[in-house]
Design a protein around this motif. Structure first.
Motif, PDB file in Angstrom:
ATOM      1  N   SER A 131       0.828  -1.209   0.000  1.00 57.97           N
ATOM      2  CA  SER A 131       0.000   0.000   0.000  1.00 57.97           C
ATOM      3  C   SER A 131       0.863   1.260   0.000  1.00 57.97           C
ATOM      4  O   SER A 131       0.597   2.203  -0.749  1.00 57.97           O
ATOM      5  N   PHE A 132       1.891   1.270   0.847  1.00 56.51           N
ATOM      6  CA  PHE A 132       2.793   2.432   0.863  1.00 56.51           C
ATOM      7  C   PHE A 132       3.461   2.608  -0.492  1.00 56.51           C
ATOM      8  O   PHE A 132       3.553   3.720  -1.008  1.00 56.51           O
ATOM      9  N   ASN A 133       3.918   1.518  -1.094  1.00 52.72           N
ATOM     10  CA  ASN A 133       4.534   1.610  -2.420  1.00 52.72           C
ATOM     11  C   ASN A 133       3.551   2.164  -3.442  1.00 52.72           C
ATOM     12  O   ASN A 133       3.907   2.997  -4.277  1.00 52.72           O
ATOM     13  N   ALA A 134       2.297   1.705  -3.384  1.00 51.06           N
ATOM     14  CA  ALA A 134       1.279   2.178  -4.327  1.00 51.06           C
ATOM     15  C   ALA A 134       1.025   3.671  -4.151  1.00 51.06           C
ATOM     16  O   ALA A 134       0.926   4.414  -5.132  1.00 51.06           O
ATOM     17  N   ILE A 135       0.924   4.123  -2.908  1.00 49.34           N
ATOM     18  CA  ILE A 135       0.693   5.547  -2.654  1.00 49.34           C
ATOM     19  C   ILE A 135       1.844   6.383  -3.203  1.00 49.34           C
ATOM     20  O   ILE A 135       1.634   7.390  -3.888  1.00 49.34           O
ATOM     21  N   PHE A 136       3.074   5.965  -2.928  1.00 47.06           N
ATOM     22  CA  PHE A 136       4.225   6.736  -3.413  1.00 47.06           C
ATOM     23  C   PHE A 136       4.374   6.642  -4.929  1.00 47.06           C
ATOM     24  O   PHE A 136       4.829   7.595  -5.567  1.00 47.06           O
ATOM     25  N   ASP A 137       3.964   5.531  -5.531  1.00 50.25           N
ATOM     26  CA  ASP A 137       3.950   5.438  -7.005  1.00 50.25           C
ATOM     27  C   ASP A 137       2.985   6.469  -7.590  1.00 50.25           C
ATOM     28  O   ASP A 137       3.315   7.172  -8.557  1.00 50.25           O
ATOM     29  N   ILE A 138       1.792   6.557  -7.017  1.00 51.24           N
ATOM     30  CA  ILE A 138       0.795   7.522  -7.493  1.00 51.24           C
ATOM     31  C   ILE A 138       1.325   8.945  -7.340  1.00 51.24           C
ATOM     32  O   ILE A 138       1.183   9.779  -8.239  1.00 51.24           O
ATOM     33  N   MET A 139       1.968   9.209  -6.200  1.00 51.79           N
ATOM     34  CA  MET A 139       2.522  10.550  -5.977  1.00 51.79           C
ATOM     35  C   MET A 139       3.615  10.862  -7.003  1.00 51.79           C
ATOM     36  O   MET A 139       3.647  11.968  -7.558  1.00 51.79           O
ATOM     37  N   ARG A 140       4.495   9.907  -7.259  1.00 47.14           N
ATOM     38  CA  ARG A 140       5.566  10.115  -8.249  1.00 47.14           C
ATOM     39  C   ARG A 140       4.989  10.380  -9.640  1.00 47.14           C
ATOM     40  O   ARG A 140       5.437  11.267 -10.346  1.00 47.14           O
ATOM     41  N   GLU A 141       3.980   9.602 -10.008  1.00 48.19           N
ATOM     42  CA  GLU A 141       3.371   9.750 -11.330  1.00 48.19           C
ATOM     43  C   GLU A 141       2.696  11.104 -11.514  1.00 48.19           C
ATOM     44  O   GLU A 141       2.517  11.561 -12.636  1.00 48.19           O
ATOM     45  N   ASN A 142       2.314  11.741 -10.417  1.00 54.48           N
ATOM     46  CA  ASN A 142       1.579  13.006 -10.487  1.00 54.48           C
ATOM     47  C   ASN A 142       2.353  14.177  -9.902  1.00 54.48           C
ATOM     48  O   ASN A 142       1.779  15.233  -9.660  1.00 54.48           O
TER      49      ASN A 142
END
Length: 164
Positions: A131-142
């Protein structure tokens, strides 16, 4: 909407050497039977994962939203979109400002820590690190569209029986 999942834990080495047997059987994607002293009992869930289900499979399903959970994620206030939309939908809700809770419940030794955290060497990470990885992936992408601030808090409740 609250969804309740059931994950069947396989027999561990200690249980196998002591002659332990599996007493839970997955009937279909939504039902299990449990061998009880008075005969088998059937239970229903929103989803049942067999003992062979991987951590990734569990995360993908837990992270999925249906239409009753979140009407239309693209109509949210922030409207940040992830390229990994299918695998990050619940975490997308976190980014969009919705409260999300994933709760593990069960007896001691039933597999809660493995499901939530994973193994010690993180070869099979659980729901929390994914979940933490997914959140930070979304943040990086945006990151070119939005500024993000991350704050983390934790609360532990300890019940201590009183003596006397």
């Amino acid at each position: 909407k609250i969804r309740v999942f059931c994950r069947i834990r396989p027999v561990n080495r200690s249980e196998a050497t002591q002659g332990g047997a599996v007493v839970v059987d997955k009937l279909d994607d939504y039902s299990i039977t449990v061998e009880a002293p008075r005969g088998p009992r059937e239970f229903q869930f929103d989803k049942v994962f067999s003992a062979r289900a991987s951590q990734e499979e569990l995360f993908q399903d837990v992270n999925r939203l249906d239409n009753t959970t979140h009407k239309n994620i693209k109509q949210s206030s922030v409207c940040v979109e992830s390229q990994h939309f299918s695998s990050h939908r619940l975490m997308q809700s976190v980014i969009d400002g919705y409260n999300v809770c994933i709760f593990a419940y069960g007896q001691t030794g039933s597999g809660k820590t493995f499901t939530m955290v994973g193994d010690k060497d993180q070869k099979n990470p659980g729901i929390m690190p994914r979940s933490f990885n997914a959140i930070f992936d979304i943040m990086r992408e945006n990151s070119s569209k939005f500024d993000f601030k991350v704050a983390v808090s934790s609360c532990f409740v300890l019940f201590v029986p009183s003596s006397g």
